[in-house]
Enzyme design. Structure first.
Site, mmCIF file in Angstrom:
data_model
loop_
_atom_site.group_PDB
_atom_site.id
_atom_site.type_symbol
_atom_site.label_atom_id
_atom_site.label_comp_id
_atom_site.label_asym_id
_atom_site.label_seq_id
_atom_site.Cartn_x
_atom_site.Cartn_y
_atom_site.Cartn_z
ATOM 1 N N THR A 85 0.803 -1.225 0.000
ATOM 2 C CA THR A 85 0.000 0.000 0.000
ATOM 3 C C THR A 85 0.837 1.277 0.000
ATOM 4 O O THR A 85 0.300 2.367 -0.121
ATOM 5 C CB THR A 85 -0.940 0.012 1.226
ATOM 6 O OG1 THR A 85 -0.148 -0.178 2.416
ATOM 7 C CG2 THR A 85 -1.972 -1.101 1.126
ATOM 8 N N ASP A 86 2.152 1.132 0.147
ATOM 9 C CA ASP A 86 3.031 2.307 0.099
ATOM 10 C C ASP A 86 4.227 2.011 -0.810
ATOM 11 O O ASP A 86 5.374 2.236 -0.437
ATOM 12 C CB ASP A 86 3.499 2.687 1.503
ATOM 13 C CG ASP A 86 4.203 4.047 1.533
ATOM 14 O OD1 ASP A 86 3.957 4.868 0.617
ATOM 15 O OD2 ASP A 86 5.003 4.294 2.449
ATOM 16 N N LEU A 87 3.945 1.516 -2.010
ATOM 17 C CA LEU A 87 5.018 1.176 -2.943
ATOM 18 C C LEU A 87 5.566 2.464 -3.556
ATOM 19 O O LEU A 87 4.916 3.114 -4.367
ATOM 20 C CB LEU A 87 4.502 0.246 -4.039
ATOM 21 C CG LEU A 87 5.579 -0.341 -4.957
ATOM 22 C CD1 LEU A 87 6.562 -1.196 -4.176
ATOM 23 C CD2 LEU A 87 4.947 -1.155 -6.083
#
Length: 230
Positions: free
Chosen positions: A165-167
């Site tokens: 979710t935080d790539l």
């Protein structure tokens, strides 16, 4: 992975990787007094890099970001030990390694319950001689071949149905053996379906664009085409 619950704390750890007392392994002062701190990095808090008897490790205390994080720095609502963020990240790293994705080895996690809330810590492998894409691209461009290697790791992660979710390019490392690593799986999870995978890639592309403007990294749209065509 061994599990121990005592009083208001739960520990999970790999007995092959952690030989030190698990109760002390999350205390930075313990490592400092042993002369085993080998570095640190500052983000939302300080990540301590420590040398255990078996492996170099990163010790991270979970902290909130954003405005809410200024009010409640490091407390989370307790809904069961296996729903704690540290346990879930530890398990996700295990799933990813089994799927052949280059991610840090999970070593240990601790959750401490305080009434209706908990605090958490994670000990995971420190990737040796690695830098993130921001640091690398600030100095020189990457080859199309390297972008393909990045894309291949993301594809493996997506084949394991893991939604990062935080790539972003701070969470992708390249080591001195030219191996690509993906890190920081807090709040990430396995998800069925395919639609969300494009969202991961779009987020990653936005981070490239943002760092071109912010840090002057050497990157262009064509580079991203090499990544997604891998």
């Amino acid at each position: 992975m061994k599990s121990v619950t005592e009083n208001n704390q739960a520990f999970w750890y790999d007995e092959q990787l952690l030989k030190e007392p698990v109760e002390k392994a999350f205390d930075a002062e313990y490592w400092q007094q042993a002369g085993k701190v080998i570095g640190s990095a500052t983000g939302r808090g300080t990540t301590w890099f420590v040398q255990t008897s078996t492996i170099a490790a990163a010790l991270r205390h979970y902290r909130r970001g954003g405005l809410f994080g200024k009010l409640v720095a490091d407390s989370y609502w307790f809904a069961g030990w296996e729903k704690t963020r540290c346990y879930q990240e530890l398990q996700l790293l295990k799933v990813l390694r089994e799927a052949g994705v280059n991610v840090p080895k999970p070593i240990a996690a601790r959750a401490t319950r305080i009434g209706l809330t908990y605090r958490a810590d994670l000990l995971s492998e420190k990737i040796a001689n690695a830098r993130d894409l921001v640091a690398i691209l600030a100095e020189a461009p990457l080859s199309a071949e390297m972008y393909k290697k990045i894309g291949q790791q993301i594809r493996k992660m997506h084949n394991a149905q893991v939604n990062h979710t935080d790539l972003n390019i701070h969470n992708i490392l390249i080591d001195d053996q030219q191996q690509v690593w993906i890190i920081d799986f807090d709040k990430c999870y396995q998800q069925s379906g395919e639609d969300w995978k494009q969202g991961n890639l779009e987020r990653l592309k936005r981070s490239f664009v943002k760092e071109v403007e912010k840090s002057g990294i050497i990157w262009c749209e064509k580079d991203f085409e090499s990544l997604i065509q891998s």
